[in-house]
Design an enzyme around this catalytic site. Structure first.
Site, PDB file in Angstrom:
ATOM      1  N   GLY A 187     101.682  61.052 -25.156  1.00 19.58           N
ATOM      2  CA  GLY A 187     100.331  61.534 -25.453  1.00 19.58           C
ATOM      3  C   GLY A 187      99.983  62.649 -24.489  1.00 19.58           C
ATOM      4  O   GLY A 187      99.935  62.427 -23.281  1.00 19.58           O
ATOM      5  N   SER A 188      99.749  63.854 -24.971  1.00 21.07           N
ATOM      6  CA  SER A 188      99.686  64.988 -24.063  1.00 21.07           C
ATOM      7  C   SER A 188      99.170  66.221 -24.787  1.00 21.07           C
ATOM      8  O   SER A 188      98.561  66.120 -25.851  1.00 21.07           O
ATOM      9  CB  SER A 188     101.098  65.247 -23.508  1.00 21.07           C
ATOM     10  OG  SER A 188     102.052  65.141 -24.548  1.00 21.07           O
ATOM     11  N   ARG A 189      99.460  67.394 -24.222  1.00 25.29           N
ATOM     12  CA  ARG A 189      98.936  68.634 -24.767  1.00 25.29           C
ATOM     13  C   ARG A 189      99.838  69.797 -24.376  1.00 25.29           C
ATOM     14  O   ARG A 189     100.492  69.769 -23.315  1.00 25.29           O
ATOM     15  CB  ARG A 189      97.524  68.830 -24.203  1.00 25.29           C
ATOM     16  CG  ARG A 189      96.872  70.158 -24.489  1.00 25.29           C
ATOM     17  CD  ARG A 189      95.457  70.119 -23.975  1.00 25.29           C
ATOM     18  NE  ARG A 189      95.021  71.349 -23.376  1.00 25.29           N
ATOM     19  CZ  ARG A 189      93.902  71.480 -22.683  1.00 25.29           C
ATOM     20  NH1 ARG A 189      93.125  70.441 -22.477  1.00 25.29           N
ATOM     21  NH2 ARG A 189      93.561  72.643 -22.184  1.00 25.29           N
TER      22      ARG A 189
END
Length: 230
Positions: A187-189
């Site tokens: 879960g990240s960007r």
């Protein structure tokens, strides 16, 4: 495309260890209590799905900037590229793609060019959808220089539950548009900094496909696009 290939995707080797751990834990949970085992089985399937690495068809016309990540455009705003890349103090248009725990997390190069800088910086683990994540979270930054001399920055940013950024490329290496260069768990960007004067062809809230969705066209003078949600 067969029905089977629609649901069963190749898994990146980075995930094999994790799927093995989940599977071993599931066996133990079944020995303890069947309902726990079924929960473990569901989590094992999710872990496999998280590390999926499906093939992508990348547009390769010169000037196209392709999304480096699956997810949703969470921010479009002017921002200064990470100082460690040495790209100067001027603000560029930054397009942020937020990946939740159900998105494919393999990252792909947005353009073809030469990697002139790779810089890792430790940091915090705020929710990756927040603006402050760009400055305060753990990150790994790349600068890619294209044949015309223009540069694009790509920044992998750890999220609230992400604790590992993986990058497989290095300074001086040539990279192709859509080529895999890294992965983030879980879960990240990913931020993309466009060259000066270039407007994005995507809007906040738009779904993105890594290696396929066009973020911008360096050969076009079209202004920033707007959108509405139905």
């Amino acid at each position: 495309m067969s029905m089977l290939s629609t649901f069963i995707k190749p898994m990146h080797p980075e995930g094999r260890r994790f799927v093995g751990i989940f599977a071993a834990a599931t066996v133990l949970l079944f020995l303890i209590w069947d309902p726990l085992g079924w929960i473990g089985l569901g989590l094992t399937v999710w872990c496999y799905y998280f590390f999926r690495d499906p093939p992508r068809t990348t547009p390769v016309r010169p000037g196209l900037v392709i999304s480096p990540a699956d997810g949703v455009v969470s921010l479009i705003e002017p921002a200064i590229p990470p100082a460690e890349l040495g790209m100067g103090p001027e603000a560029l248009t930054r397009v942020s793609v937020f990946m939740n725990v159900f998105n494919c997390h393999v990252n792909r190069a947005p353009v073809e060019g030469r990697v002139t800088a790779v810089a890792y910086r430790p940091g915090a683990f705020f929710n990756a959808s927040l603006d402050k994540a760009s400055e305060r979270n753990e990150r790994n930054s790349l600068c890619i220089e294209m044949d015309d001399g223009r540069q694009i920055a790509v920044v992998q940013i750890a999220g609230l539950v992400a604790r590992r950024i993986v990058c497989w490329t290095e300074t001086g290496r040539s990279i192709g548009a859509g080529e895999r260069f890294g992965l983030i768990r879980f879960g990240s960007r990913v931020d993309v900094y466009l060259p000066q004067g270039i407007d994005p062809l995507v809007a906040v809230g738009q779904a993105m496909i890594a290696g396929e969705t066009v973020i911008a066209d360096l050969a076009s003078d079209e202004g920033q696009r707007h959108a509405r949600t139905h």
